[in-house]
Design a protein around this motif. Structure first.
Motif, PDB file in Angstrom:
ATOM      1  N   ASP A 254      -2.942   7.727  10.677  1.00  0.00           N
ATOM      2  CA  ASP A 254      -4.199   6.887  11.277  1.00  0.00           C
ATOM      3  C   ASP A 254      -5.359   6.862  10.338  1.00  0.00           C
ATOM      4  N   ASP A 255      -5.436   7.983   9.685  1.00  0.00           N
ATOM      5  CA  ASP A 255      -6.702   8.036   8.713  1.00  0.00           C
ATOM      6  C   ASP A 255      -6.431   6.956   7.497  1.00  0.00           C
ATOM      7  N   ARG A 256      -5.258   7.051   6.999  1.00  0.00           N
ATOM      8  CA  ARG A 256      -5.033   6.500   5.767  1.00  0.00           C
ATOM      9  C   ARG A 256      -4.895   4.871   6.013  1.00  0.00           C
ATOM     10  N   MET A 257      -4.439   4.702   7.341  1.00  0.00           N
ATOM     11  CA  MET A 257      -4.268   3.218   7.814  1.00  0.00           C
ATOM     12  C   MET A 257      -5.737   2.588   8.025  1.00  0.00           C
ATOM     13  N   ALA A 258      -6.671   3.507   8.427  1.00  0.00           N
ATOM     14  CA  ALA A 258      -8.189   3.000   8.613  1.00  0.00           C
ATOM     15  C   ALA A 258      -8.522   2.661   7.090  1.00  0.00           C
ATOM     16  N   TYR A 264      -8.351  -4.001   3.015  1.00  0.00           N
ATOM     17  CA  TYR A 264      -7.962  -5.329   2.985  1.00  0.00           C
ATOM     18  C   TYR A 264      -8.875  -6.499   3.458  1.00  0.00           C
ATOM     19  N   ARG A 265      -9.622  -5.828   4.719  1.00  0.00           N
ATOM     20  CA  ARG A 265     -10.837  -6.599   5.166  1.00  0.00           C
ATOM     21  C   ARG A 265     -11.761  -6.803   4.133  1.00  0.00           C
ATOM     22  N   GLU A 266     -12.277  -5.953   3.374  1.00  0.00           N
ATOM     23  CA  GLU A 266     -13.420  -6.081   2.375  1.00  0.00           C
ATOM     24  C   GLU A 266     -12.971  -6.919   1.273  1.00  0.00           C
ATOM     25  N   LEU A 267     -11.591  -6.982   0.928  1.00  0.00           N
ATOM     26  CA  LEU A 267     -11.223  -7.712  -0.552  1.00  0.00           C
ATOM     27  C   LEU A 267     -10.366  -8.988  -0.092  1.00  0.00           C
ATOM     28  N   LEU A 268     -10.469  -9.261   1.239  1.00  0.00           N
ATOM     29  CA  LEU A 268      -9.690 -10.616   1.594  1.00  0.00           C
ATOM     30  C   LEU A 268     -10.354 -11.656   1.013  1.00  0.00           C
ATOM     31  N   LEU A 354      -6.454   6.247  -2.289  1.00  0.00           N
ATOM     32  CA  LEU A 354      -5.960   6.506  -1.227  1.00  0.00           C
ATOM     33  C   LEU A 354      -5.680   7.721  -0.820  1.00  0.00           C
ATOM     34  N   TYR A 355      -6.225   8.533   0.027  1.00  0.00           N
ATOM     35  CA  TYR A 355      -5.693   9.816   0.538  1.00  0.00           C
ATOM     36  C   TYR A 355      -6.331  10.149   1.750  1.00  0.00           C
ATOM     37  N   TYR A 356      -5.619  11.094   2.329  1.00  0.00           N
ATOM     38  CA  TYR A 356      -6.278  11.394   3.543  1.00  0.00           C
ATOM     39  C   TYR A 356      -7.615  12.380   3.402  1.00  0.00           C
ATOM     40  N   GLY A 357      -8.574  11.646   4.255  1.00  0.00           N
ATOM     41  CA  GLY A 357      -9.997  12.091   4.105  1.00  0.00           C
ATOM     42  C   GLY A 357     -10.810  11.436   3.317  1.00  0.00           C
ATOM     43  N   LEU A 358     -10.244  10.671   2.798  1.00  0.00           N
ATOM     44  CA  LEU A 358     -11.154   9.734   1.803  1.00  0.00           C
ATOM     45  C   LEU A 358     -12.314   9.135   2.725  1.00  0.00           C
ATOM     46  N   GLU A 359     -13.492   9.126   2.546  1.00  0.00           N
ATOM     47  CA  GLU A 359     -14.620   8.695   3.042  1.00  0.00           C
ATOM     48  C   GLU A 359     -14.811   7.284   3.000  1.00  0.00           C
ATOM     49  N   PRO A 360     -15.070   6.626   4.266  1.00  0.00           N
ATOM     50  CA  PRO A 360     -15.243   5.198   4.221  1.00  0.00           C
ATOM     51  C   PRO A 360     -16.225   4.763   3.397  1.00  0.00           C
ATOM     52  N   GLU A 361     -17.500   5.478   2.969  1.00  0.00           N
ATOM     53  CA  GLU A 361     -18.462   4.870   2.109  1.00  0.00           C
ATOM     54  C   GLU A 361     -17.868   4.852   0.679  1.00  0.00           C
ATOM     55  N   LYS A 362     -17.008   5.982   0.499  1.00  0.00           N
ATOM     56  CA  LYS A 362     -16.157   5.759  -0.930  1.00  0.00           C
ATOM     57  C   LYS A 362     -15.447   4.518  -1.221  1.00  0.00           C
ATOM     58  N   ALA A 363     -14.623   4.383   0.039  1.00  0.00           N
ATOM     59  CA  ALA A 363     -13.618   3.231  -0.153  1.00  0.00           C
ATOM     60  C   ALA A 363     -14.559   1.683  -0.254  1.00  0.00           C
ATOM     61  N   LEU A 364     -15.723   1.887   0.578  1.00  0.00           N
ATOM     62  CA  LEU A 364     -16.695   0.483   0.343  1.00  0.00           C
ATOM     63  C   LEU A 364     -17.156   0.523  -0.983  1.00  0.00           C
TER      64      LEU A 364
END
Length: 375
Positions: A254-258, A264-268, A354-364
């Motif tokens: 679930d964490d990785r899928m988030a 996907y949403r941000e880069l679409l 992409l890894y378990y525990g990657l903070e959303p702000e870092k992905a953003l």
């Protein structure tokens, strides 16, 4: 710096590894090896599972069980890790590479049949990024031509095709639990065995060619050398590390899928503007968020993108260098048909952190920097 990968860690790994030591059982087939085997068997519905020292070794075991011999041919994609080919090349077989589909980066199932000769022994579909190959077509081809199917599901733990777990559809399936995978034991893998009659031969190969497994179950009063084999058992301490994650497999999923969905949403919008391409997941496939990649226009643009992201403290990677163009690929294999997509698509692809525990702000932040690059 935003790392490309951080090996998964749940907090229970050290406790379980210590328990393996306290049990005075740190070699193979201890408490945690058995727990992992049982978990995979239950989750995938196969007849049996054997944890191994790597996915490479799981694939080697599959090649041995399939009786691959010098002169045989094995069909596979060129866009894969070297282990896919190595396992069969070590048995004296020729790797016959076919082109990939540009949407999923998987072997193009429509090209397989034309590559079959009277020397063909097996088909090896590779489920890239945990997205399934078109397995109905592949299994139909294999059945009509009396070929074995060995699934390279190194990236496919917790993925499925039409409700069937990847690794459970072919005669054999191979998982990876390398530190770069969704669930890890550092170095490790598993052989999934679909048919019950193949479990005992697999146990013998894994136990140095002995029937030691039957001895430990009390089925025989002594064990002996009965077949050619090797040592493919991982330490129970490695299995203990893995068990801590399999207990939390859904949470990690679930964490990785988030993160995957965020990317996907941000880069679409960039994709809709024709600037990049995003991963494609066919309708019948449930993937496991093993990786998120984007495709640039060409090699030059990808090189510039990776350099730009590195300058902004973001680590990204690309892979693979197609096997048919490598020195060993030319020596031990051949490409059947035309390389329309394998090389071209491989030169465009970039994997994002992409890894378990990657903070959303870092992905953003990763997404913002990609947008900045394309602006």
């Amino acid at each position: 710096m935003i790392n490309f990968n951080i090996p998964p860690y749940t907090g229970k790994e050290t406790e379980y590894m210590a328990r393996a030591i306290q049990n005075h059982k740190i070699s193979g087939d201890g408490e945690f090896t058995k727990k992992c085997n049982a978990w995979i068997t239950e989750k995938t519905g196969v007849a049996g599972t054997l944890l191994t020292t790597s996915c490479t070794h799981a694939t080697e075991m599959a090649a041995l069980l399939s009786k691959i011999r010098p002169g045989d041919e094995v069909i596979m994609p060129s866009y894969t890790f070297v282990s896919t080919a190595d396992a069969f090349v070590l048995r004296g077989a020729t790797a016959v590479f076919v082109d990939i589909r540009p949407d999923t980066m998987n072997m193009d199932e429509k090209l397989i049949e034309a590559a079959i000769t009277d020397k063909t022994k097996a088909i090896v579909p590779v489920h890239y990024a945990g997205v399934a190959c078109e397995m109905d077509t592949i299994m139909d081809i294999a059945k009509r031509h009396h070929l074995l199917v060995i699934e390279d599901a190194a990236q496919g733990v917790m993925s499925s095709y039409k409700g069937k777990a990847l690794g459970s559809i072919g005669d054999y399936g191979c998982f990876s639990f390398h530190e770069t995978k969704n669930y890890s034991m550092g170095e490790g893998g598993a052989l999934l065995i679909r048919d019950p009659e193949n479990i005992e031969p697999a146990e013998i190969i894994r136990e140095k060619g002995t029937n030691r497994s039957k001895f430990f179950r009390g089925q025989i009063d002594k064990y002996t050398w009965v077949e050619a084999g090797s040592s493919y058992l991982p330490s129970d301490m490695n299995a203990a590390y893995l068990w801590a994650q399999l207990e939390m497999a859904q949470e990690i999923y679930d964490d990785r899928m988030a993160t995957w969905n965020l990317y996907y949403r941000e880069l679409l919008p960039l994709c809709q503007d024709g600037r990049i391409e995003l991963p494609v997941v066919p309708e019948d496939c449930i993937h496991n968020a093993h990786m998120f990649y984007i495709k640039a226009k060409d090699l030059e643009e990808r090189t510039a993108l990776i350099r730009f992201l590195k300058e902004n403290e973001i680590s990204t990677v690309f892979h693979y260098i197609p096997l048919h163009g490598a020195p060993a690929g030319k020596k031990y294999g051949r490409f059947h048909g035309e390389d329309v997509y394998t090389t071209k698509e491989s030169e465009r692809l970039t994997r994002l952190p992409l890894y378990y525990g990657l903070e959303p702000e870092k992905a953003l932040y990763v997404c913002e920097k990609i947008k900045e690059f394309y602006r």
